[in-house]
Every structure is written in C-alpha cells, then in structure tokens.
Enzyme design. Structure first.
Site, PDB file in Angstrom:
ATOM      1  CG  ASP A 199      -1.985   1.071   1.122  1.00  0.00           C
ATOM      2  OD1 ASP A 199      -2.207   1.570  -0.005  1.00  0.00           O
ATOM      3  OD2 ASP A 199      -2.597   1.438   2.134  1.00  0.00           O
ATOM      4  CG  ASP A 237      -6.307  -4.925   1.841  1.00  0.00           C
ATOM      5  OD1 ASP A 237      -6.844  -4.233   0.950  1.00  0.00           O
ATOM      6  OD2 ASP A 237      -5.973  -4.470   2.952  1.00  0.00           O
ATOM      7  CB  CYS A 278     -12.166 -25.546  10.031  1.00  0.00           C
ATOM      8  SG  CYS A 278     -10.685 -24.610   9.626  1.00  0.00           S
ATOM      9  CB  CYS A 284      -7.092 -24.371   9.731  1.00  0.00           C
ATOM     10  SG  CYS A 284      -7.592 -24.149  11.454  1.00  0.00           S
ATOM     11  CB  CYS A 342      -9.947 -26.768  13.043  1.00  0.00           C
ATOM     12  SG  CYS A 342     -10.765 -25.190  13.377  1.00  0.00           S
ATOM     13  CG  HIS A 391      -9.948 -20.848  12.665  1.00  0.00           C
ATOM     14  ND1 HIS A 391     -10.451 -22.049  12.191  1.00  0.00           N
ATOM     15  CD2 HIS A 391     -10.983 -19.975  12.662  1.00  0.00           C
ATOM     16  CE1 HIS A 391     -11.739 -21.905  11.930  1.00  0.00           C
ATOM     17  NE2 HIS A 391     -12.093 -20.651  12.202  1.00  0.00           N
TER      18      HIS A 391
END
Length: 372
Positions: free
Chosen positions: A92, A268, A306, A308, A311, A337
RNA sequence: GGUGGGGUUCCCGAGCGGUCAAAGGGAACAGACUGUAAAUCUGUCGGCGAUGCCUUCGGAGGUUCAAAUCCUCCCCCCACCA
C-alpha cells in the site's frame, strides 16, 4: 512479467476468475490478501501463511519507510528476502495512513506532510517518493498514493480528494515509467466518496492512464453497509474489464461474497488477523468469541468442518485457556484459523465460479450462516 | 510475654464522622474491531418489584441526627524486641 488473464465468468452475475502472473509466481483470483503492514503478518511465519493458502500478502509503504527504512531493506534487494516470503507482495502506498493518522498530517498538492507517529519527526510522502520506496521494497504490485477521505464527507471535499488522487496517479505513473521496472506493476485507486458521479469520473480518468490494475479505495470508512455495497456495485463495473480489480480494506466474509459477485478480484482486510488476536473466530456458521464462558469446557474444535492446523489439533477449551492466560501461542493459532477460513472461502468462490454455480454457492453461504 | 502496624465489596488495595455501595488495579462477564499507531478498546461488575429501598467495610456492644471512619471489649494476622 506481470499479466492478468480472465479464466472464467459467471453467467448469472459479474463474478469472474482469473490468473495474475508475477515474477514471484501466480495468483488465482478472486483472492484475499492477508495484511502484513510492517513486513510481518502478525503472529505468523511465512510457512504458516503458506499452510493457510496465502498466495500474496500486503506490506505498507508508510510504516516500512519509517521503520526500518529503505537503507535497511534495500541491501536485501527488497521485502521478499528481508522477510523470507517468496510469493507475491502488494504494498500500500501510505495513502490510507493519510486518513488514519490525519491528526498528524497535512495534505498539499505536493504530497502528504506528516509527523511520524513513532518519534514525531517530520516527513513528506509524495507520489514520487511513495513509488520510490515501493520500488526499493521491490513489491510485485505498487499502489498509487491516494487521498482516502472519511465518512461522511460532502461532495466538494470528495471531489477535491478524487481530483488530487487523479493528479497524484499521473505522477506515480511517470515515476514508475521512468524507473522502467515493468515487473513491479502499478495499480491506480478510484476515489470519489459516496458519490457515484465522482466515482465514474475517477474511474474514467484512471482508465486513461492504462495502468496494470485498478483498485476501489475509500470504502469501509464508517459508512452504512448498504451504502458501501451500493458504491462498490456502482464502481466496480467502471473499471477496465481486462485488468485486476482490487477492493481495498474490505471486508467481512459476506462483503467478500457480495463484491466477488460484483466482479472484484482482490481484497485485503485486517479483520481476520486483528480479530483473531482479539478472540473473534470466523466459522461458516458465524463468528464466535473464544473468551466466552460457554467454551470453558468445550472439547470441540473451532469448526468441525475446518481443515486448518488449529482445528485439526486444538479444542475451543484449550484456545480459550490460552486466550484468558494471554499465552502468545493463541495469537498464532487463532490467526491461522481465521486466515484459513478467509482463504478457503475465496477458494470456494473460485471453484463455484469456474463451475458456474456462484449464485448457488452464495445462497448456501448465507443459509449456513443462519444455522449458527 | 512486650512494642508497633493491620483486618474494606471475588482478590489486591484506597478511604479515616455525612457528598460511600465505598477510589484505583486485577479477576470475571459481555460487546466492538473492514487498504493495522490495535496481542487493542468499550461496557458491566452487592441485592432488588430500582429517579428509591435493603444488606455490606473481622465480631459484639456503645457515642452521634449520622459510623468503614470515634470509643470499649473480644477474635485473628504481620513486623520487630524478649
């Protein structure tokens, strides 16, 4: 070196998939980009980011210019080697800090005069210096310096900021062209407040500059959600069809679904990372606050469905314990997560668009939220 | 045994006749967070049929129009000296 190619289009909405090629690899769109303001996506190592499915991350010109500065990052050849991240980076421009650090800054035609929030020292960020810093960071996608205004703002204020953003975009483009670094793509930013006519003019003027990509800025600055969606819906179709479209600073999972339906390709937002550190976890059935007493003895993972790392291995009770005890591990586990959730949502949308069933995907997204 | 200092709402800890249901922390509980000055911030935090009432400041008495605050006795704790 940098290119964008559309790969699929929905037949019942404006959603689309695409592929951005950069020198650090490809990005499948639509995509969510985790925010790594100060050369770090807070609490995560690059390996964690990759495991979450991150394809590209953000850095911030304002913050990295102030600390550690180009003289530190320059010798590394840029941000990638400095922070050990070999996939694409978007930086940015510092435009958002004009907005969020307004008390410390003053805008002139020349640029953004500000006092460092760190030590009070005075600096001037101009379109040219912003591009120069971003080239030093060697990001794959540079953003034009823009003026982001708060909500509410009257039309005069919005028009002035929009016009200035346009003039700054021309100067950014000149600085970028003179540097002759086509591998570092420059994106323009549409402003115009909550006024569709101004958005149109802004989009038009920027399109004439023929930049590699375009962004919608100035959203999610305090306006009602319906207004945000209305302005996004009015602005996104004005951006060149063949270029990537990036909605800056957005948003909630539902925002991503809605704006993808409008033809946005990139997003974003600090929400998944910041909220993770503040205990709010995203699931397909809604959010939960891990600090809540009801999770004290909950042996289940955050989200049964999930996949991930968090999890697969940890319970809500354990995460709550870590959070209440302020153990630093929880910031990493929660962030893993939430980013996994966001990136998985994007992947689900890409697949749905490719199979031309986006609206069905969207309906089931909301249906599942309701069950939470 | 002697001298001195203490016992305050879940915890620590201010208060030292009325403006005290009692400062300030902590804990607990709930909420917020949208291109990150954010591992941050906000609210609640004795009980009620609540612009008022009831219970509460180690225990029991007492002084006073009025006591967490003053007096008496008692019970605990801490420090130092024997």
């Amino acid at each position: 070196m940098f290119s964008f190619q559309l790969t699929a289009r929905s037949t019942d909405c404006l959603a689309r998939t695409g592929r951005i090629k950069t020198r650090h690899g490809e990005i499948q769109t639509p995509i969510f980009m985790p925010v790594g303001t100060r050369a770090s996506v807070k609490a995560l190592a690059p390996e964690d980011l990759k495991a979450c499915g991150a394809q590209i991350i953000l850095g911030n010109t304002y913050h990295l210019y102030l600390r550690p500065g180009c003289e530190v990052i320059g010798p590394f050849g840029g941000l990638h080697r400095f922070m050990h991240w070999d996939r694409p980076i978007l930086t940015d421009s510092g435009g958002f800090q004009v907005f969020s650090l307004a008390k410390l800054s003053k805008i002139t035609e020349d640029g953004f005069a500000f006092q460092s929030h760190i030590d009070g020292s005075r600096h001037l960020l101009t379109p040219e210096s912003s591009v120069a810093v971003q080239l030093c960071l060697d990001s794959d996608i540079l953003m034009c310096l823009d003026e982001c205004i708060p909500y509410p703002a009257d039309q005069m204020r919005a028009e002035r900021a929009m016009a200035l953003t346009g003039r700054w975009a021309e100067r950014c483009r000149s600085a970028w062209q003179e540097a002759d670094r086509p591998q570092n793509a420059l994106f323009g930013i549409v402003q115009g407040g909550m006024f569709e006519a101004l958005r149109r003019r802004s989009a038009q003027a920027l399109a004439d500059l023929d930049l590699p990509g375009y962004a919608v800025g100035g959203l999610s600055v305090g306006e009602p959600k319906e207004l945000m969606l209305q302005i996004a819906a009015a602005t996104l179709p004005l951006l060149p069809e063949a270029k990537p479209r990036y909605v800056m600073g957005v948003g909630t999972p539902a925002d991503l679904v809605e704006m993808t339906a409008m033809g946005a390709d990139m997003f974003d937002c600090v929400m998944p990372t910041r909220n993770a550190r503040n205990g709010q976890l995203f699931t397909r059935r809604g959010t939960l606050n891990i600090a809540n007493a009801r999770f004290r003895q909950d042996t289940a993972p955050i989200d049964e469905q999930c996949g991930c790392y968090t999890c697969r291995h940890y319970s809500r009770a354990y995460l709550r314990h870590l959070y209440m005890a302020k153990e630093i591990l929880v910031y990493r586990l929660n962030t893993i997560h939430n980013l996994h959730y966001y990136l998985d949502l994007m992947e689900g949308m890409r697949t749905a668009i490719a199979e031309d069933r986006f609206q069905a995907f969207r309906r089931s997204f909301y249906a599942e939220l309701k069950t939470g």
